[in-house]
Scaffold this active site. Structure first.
Site, PDB file in Angstrom:
ATOM      1  N   ASP A  31       1.085  -1.240  -0.100  1.00 41.00           N
ATOM      2  CA  ASP A  31      -0.153  -0.151   0.079  1.00 41.00           C
ATOM      3  C   ASP A  31       0.780   1.227   0.009  1.00 41.00           C
ATOM      4  O   ASP A  31       1.797   1.280   0.664  1.00 41.00           O
ATOM      5  CB  ASP A  31      -0.924   0.012   1.149  1.00 41.00           C
ATOM      6  CG  ASP A  31      -2.082   0.835   1.034  1.00 41.00           C
ATOM      7  OD1 ASP A  31      -3.118   0.453   0.778  1.00 41.00           O
ATOM      8  OD2 ASP A  31      -1.994   2.246   1.246  1.00 41.00           O
ATOM      9  N   LYS A  36      -0.348   3.732   7.318  1.00 41.68           N
ATOM     10  CA  LYS A  36      -1.244   2.445   7.198  1.00 41.68           C
ATOM     11  C   LYS A  36      -0.310   1.177   7.187  1.00 41.68           C
ATOM     12  O   LYS A  36      -0.489   0.278   8.209  1.00 41.68           O
ATOM     13  CB  LYS A  36      -2.175   2.527   6.117  1.00 41.68           C
ATOM     14  CG  LYS A  36      -3.165   1.351   6.130  1.00 41.68           C
ATOM     15  CD  LYS A  36      -4.026   1.459   4.848  1.00 41.68           C
ATOM     16  CE  LYS A  36      -5.249   2.282   4.937  1.00 41.68           C
ATOM     17  NZ  LYS A  36      -6.089   2.172   3.860  1.00 41.68           N
ATOM     18  N   THR A  86     -11.144   2.890  -7.387  1.00 35.87           N
ATOM     19  CA  THR A  86     -11.523   3.383  -8.755  1.00 35.87           C
ATOM     20  C   THR A  86     -12.868   4.185  -8.262  1.00 35.87           C
ATOM     21  O   THR A  86     -14.006   3.883  -8.262  1.00 35.87           O
ATOM     22  CB  THR A  86     -12.051   2.080  -9.428  1.00 35.87           C
ATOM     23  OG1 THR A  86     -13.024   1.229  -8.580  1.00 35.87           O
ATOM     24  CG2 THR A  86     -10.834   1.304  -9.938  1.00 35.87           C
ATOM     25  N   GLU A 142     -15.024  -8.482  -6.647  1.00 32.94           N
ATOM     26  CA  GLU A 142     -15.178  -8.627  -5.170  1.00 32.94           C
ATOM     27  C   GLU A 142     -16.592  -8.376  -4.827  1.00 32.94           C
ATOM     28  O   GLU A 142     -17.046  -7.010  -5.289  1.00 32.94           O
ATOM     29  CB  GLU A 142     -14.010  -8.058  -4.170  1.00 32.94           C
ATOM     30  CG  GLU A 142     -14.367  -8.324  -2.972  1.00 32.94           C
ATOM     31  CD  GLU A 142     -14.459  -9.575  -2.509  1.00 32.94           C
ATOM     32  OE1 GLU A 142     -13.592 -10.535  -2.822  1.00 32.94           O
ATOM     33  OE2 GLU A 142     -15.457 -10.064  -1.838  1.00 32.94           O
ATOM     34  N   LEU A 144     -17.906  -8.408  -1.563  1.00 32.20           N
ATOM     35  CA  LEU A 144     -18.034  -8.303   0.046  1.00 32.20           C
ATOM     36  C   LEU A 144     -18.684  -7.055   0.314  1.00 32.20           C
ATOM     37  O   LEU A 144     -18.657  -6.033  -0.267  1.00 32.20           O
ATOM     38  CB  LEU A 144     -16.689  -8.317   0.782  1.00 32.20           C
ATOM     39  CG  LEU A 144     -15.435  -7.366   0.426  1.00 32.20           C
ATOM     40  CD1 LEU A 144     -15.729  -6.144   1.210  1.00 32.20           C
ATOM     41  CD2 LEU A 144     -14.347  -8.060   0.881  1.00 32.20           C
ATOM     42  N   ARG A 145     -19.314  -7.077   1.422  1.00 30.04           N
ATOM     43  CA  ARG A 145     -20.099  -5.946   2.018  1.00 30.04           C
ATOM     44  C   ARG A 145     -19.107  -5.360   3.199  1.00 30.04           C
ATOM     45  O   ARG A 145     -18.381  -6.181   3.855  1.00 30.04           O
ATOM     46  CB  ARG A 145     -21.359  -6.209   2.714  1.00 30.04           C
ATOM     47  CG  ARG A 145     -22.451  -6.599   1.646  1.00 30.04           C
ATOM     48  CD  ARG A 145     -23.560  -7.544   2.344  1.00 30.04           C
ATOM     49  NE  ARG A 145     -23.068  -8.551   3.124  1.00 30.04           N
ATOM     50  CZ  ARG A 145     -23.615  -9.330   4.173  1.00 30.04           C
ATOM     51  NH1 ARG A 145     -24.703  -9.065   4.459  1.00 30.04           N
ATOM     52  NH2 ARG A 145     -23.160 -10.343   4.728  1.00 30.04           N
ATOM     53  N   LYS A 195     -20.194  -7.425 -12.012  1.00 33.71           N
ATOM     54  CA  LYS A 195     -20.000  -6.684 -10.915  1.00 33.71           C
ATOM     55  C   LYS A 195     -21.048  -5.289 -10.791  1.00 33.71           C
ATOM     56  O   LYS A 195     -21.724  -5.084  -9.836  1.00 33.71           O
ATOM     57  CB  LYS A 195     -18.591  -6.215 -10.436  1.00 33.71           C
ATOM     58  CG  LYS A 195     -18.212  -5.300  -9.516  1.00 33.71           C
ATOM     59  CD  LYS A 195     -18.499  -6.078  -7.853  1.00 33.71           C
ATOM     60  CE  LYS A 195     -18.500  -5.013  -7.033  1.00 33.71           C
ATOM     61  NZ  LYS A 195     -18.934  -5.497  -5.611  1.00 33.71           N
ATOM     62  N   CYS A 251     -19.439   2.342  -2.698  1.00 35.31           N
ATOM     63  CA  CYS A 251     -19.774   1.539  -4.128  1.00 35.31           C
ATOM     64  C   CYS A 251     -21.203   1.855  -4.822  1.00 35.31           C
ATOM     65  O   CYS A 251     -20.879   2.186  -5.968  1.00 35.31           O
ATOM     66  CB  CYS A 251     -19.738   0.216  -3.804  1.00 35.31           C
ATOM     67  SG  CYS A 251     -18.165  -0.329  -3.127  1.00 35.31           S
ATOM     68  N   ARG A 319     -18.243   7.596   3.235  1.00 35.33           N
ATOM     69  CA  ARG A 319     -18.357   8.123   2.092  1.00 35.33           C
ATOM     70  C   ARG A 319     -19.565   7.774   1.570  1.00 35.33           C
ATOM     71  O   ARG A 319     -20.478   6.655   1.639  1.00 35.33           O
ATOM     72  CB  ARG A 319     -17.324   6.966   1.317  1.00 35.33           C
ATOM     73  CG  ARG A 319     -15.977   7.254   1.686  1.00 35.33           C
ATOM     74  CD  ARG A 319     -14.842   6.405   0.897  1.00 35.33           C
ATOM     75  NE  ARG A 319     -14.942   5.116   1.445  1.00 35.33           N
ATOM     76  CZ  ARG A 319     -14.229   3.978   1.127  1.00 35.33           C
ATOM     77  NH1 ARG A 319     -13.421   4.302   0.045  1.00 35.33           N
ATOM     78  NH2 ARG A 319     -14.127   2.766   1.627  1.00 35.33           N
TER      79      ARG A 319
END
Ligand SMILES: NC(=O)c1ccc[n+]([C@@H]2O[C@H](COP(=O)([O-])OP(=O)(O)OC[C@H]3O[C@@H](n4cnc5c(N)ncnc54)[C@H](O)[C@@H]3O)[C@@H](O)[C@H]2O)c1
Ligand SMILES: O=c1ccn([C@@H]2O[C@H](COP(=O)(O)OP(=O)(O)O[C@H]3O[C@H](CO)[C@@H](O)[C@H](O)[C@H]3O)[C@@H](O)[C@H]2O)c(=O)[nH]1
Length: 423
Positions: A31, A36, A86, A142, A144-145, A195, A251, A319
């Protein structure tokens, strides 16, 4: 077990890295954010994801997982998963500049035959473009939540592998061989679109429900009863039928926007999706109108308490939070706002028009209306008699239909639910 590179250590990257290490792979996670990476190297995870700190620490202790800011250690790695942001660009499209910049580096760095996997949500055609760089591309979106990242990663509804190169697809499938889930092997464009299509469908389902809730209010029906009935139809299903202040998060808003741009670019009028987005854009104004009614007069100078600021329960992520969209509408109307959220860092809202407190009862103090914006279950356990005593007027606008109407009534509250008549 294979050596794997993961680029990006956010919700998706860190979950992917920690879970792949848990599944027995040797994972190097890269990263750009040095502080982080330093924290992660000490086993400190900043995001609230159940089970993630434990997996990160186990991976570090077992030596299967390492963190770095440098792409260089990926030089000999033959499978690299991109978990990079993105976000929405100014024109509404997906902004792929970070992905492109990392690909520029990987193109020179990785060994011949290396497989580059897009786990980021990327526009249709990205895998094909990666292929043209001489890398072997696999689309592996992906699903996932947030708040359920580890659970969703390890128990996915499906694993999607879109590849024009069968052996490259096999290499990616091998990463997941210990998981029990349907594996969809398909072409890259279909994987990439699947997706966006899934997120846009979920968003559309919610806008439908939010529109339906309005109709219920006008026609004297109860949206909870209507959706309970609808959800029993196996073709509809019971999930994602809860109305609220609108859909948000990192998202759904950006992905619906990007898909609309892709449709427009392809000359397709995606009317249903456009309407879903428009319905959502108006949702904040609908909540503000309900608050005006609850306050019983102009918002100007009215003290309004906000319960919940994150875009949904189980996360501190702000967000594209619908709660903040509602707050902005109320502040525009002159309301004086105090807010509480169990997971949001108050410093994140420094300088905003919401005075954030770490005590939910301070939100009620002198309030002329309370507004439930995030579906945190612990709001049900507040001492609502105390809330009523502190408030100037005992009125709740429950945008999520989270609180028990009978309990509120017993504590002296007037309640404005969503898709139900005020009581
Ligand atoms: N958050 C979700 O629930 C979710 C679920 C499925 C898919 N996605 C998609 O996955 C992608 C990543 O989302 P996220 O929520 O994990 O993002 P995020 O913002 O949480 O994490 C992105 C990480 O990438 C790092 N980064 C930025 N530039 C970099 C660079 N040049 N090199 C290395 N690292 C860099 C950032 O420091 C950050 O840690 C997006 O495309 C998103 O749409 C997100
Ligand atoms: O019945 C419901 C369900 C959700 N929401 C709202 O919808 C938004 C999105 O919720 P959710 O889907 O749980 O959030 P994310 O964690 O952003 O997950 C979505 O976005 C991810 C990123 O692409 C995908 O991987 C997931 O599959 C997809 O569910 C939030 O504002 C929720 O409050 C409702 O209002 N009512």
């Amino acid at each position: 077990m294979s050596a794997v590179g993961v680029v990006g250590a956010g919700y998706v990257g860190l979950t992917t890295a920690a879970c792949l290490a848990h599944l027995g792979h040797r994972v190097t996670c890269v990263d750009i954010d040095k502080s982080k990476v330093d924290d992660l190297g000490r086993g400190e995870v900043r995001i609230a994801e159940p089970g993630l700190p434990e997996l990160v620490r186990a991976g570090l202790e077992g030596g299967e997982l390492g963190f770095t800011t440098d792409l260089e250690p990926l030089r000999d790695t033959t499978v690299v998963l991109l978990c990079l942001p993105t976000p929405r660009a100014a024109d509404g499209d997906a902004d792929t500049r970070v992905v492109d910049a990392v690909l520029d580096r990987l193109e020179d760095l990785l060994p011949a035959g290396a497989v580059v996997v897009t786990k980021s949500t990327v526009p249709v055609g990205t895998a094909a473009a990666i292929g043209r760089r001489g890398l072997r591309a696999v689309s592996n979106p992906e699903f996932l939540r947030e708040g359920h990242a580890v659970e969703d990663f390890l128990n996915p509804d499906r694993i999607v592998i879109g590849s024009a190169d069968e052996a490259a697809g096999d290499a990616v499938a091998a990463l997941y061989r210990r998981l029990v889930a349907p594996v969809v092997r398909t072409d890259p464009a279909s994987a990439e679109l699947a997706k966006y299509a899934s997120n846009a469908f979920l968003a559309t389902k919610l806008s439908y429900v939010n529109g339906l809730a309005q109709l219920c209010e006008r026609l004297g029906a109860d949206v909870t009863e209507v959706t309970r009935t609808m959800g029993l139809d196996a073709r509809i299903g019971p999930d994602f039928l809860a109305p609220g202040p609108g859909w948000g998060g990192s998202c759904l808003p950006k992905d619906t926007s990007a898909l609309l741009r892709a449709a427009a670019g392809a000359g397709v009028e995606f009317d249903v999706l456009r309407a879903a987005v428009r319905t959502n854009e108006r949702q904040g104004e609908r909540v503000a109108a309900a608050v005006r009614e609850a306050v019983g007069g102009p918002l100007s100078g009215a003290r309004v308490g906000l319960l919940g600021l994150a875009f949904k329960a189980g996360t501190g992520d702000l967000r594209d939070s619908p709660a903040l969209a509602v707050a902005a509408k109320l502040a525009d109307g002159g309301a004086v706002l105090t807010g509480y959220d169990p997971a949001v860092d108050p410093a994140e809202l420094d300088g905003s028009r919401v005075q954030v407190t770490d005590d939910p009862y301070l939100v009620a103090k002198d309030a002329e209306a309370l507004v439930v914006l995030t579906d945190w279950p612990q709001f049900r356990d507040l001492d609502w008699a105390r809330m009523a005593a502190l408030a100037e007027r005992a009125v709740v606008v429950d945008t999520r239909n989270l609180l028990d109407p009978a309990l509120l009534r017993a504590r002296g509250f007037r309640r404005y639910g969503t898709g139900t008549r005020p009581e």
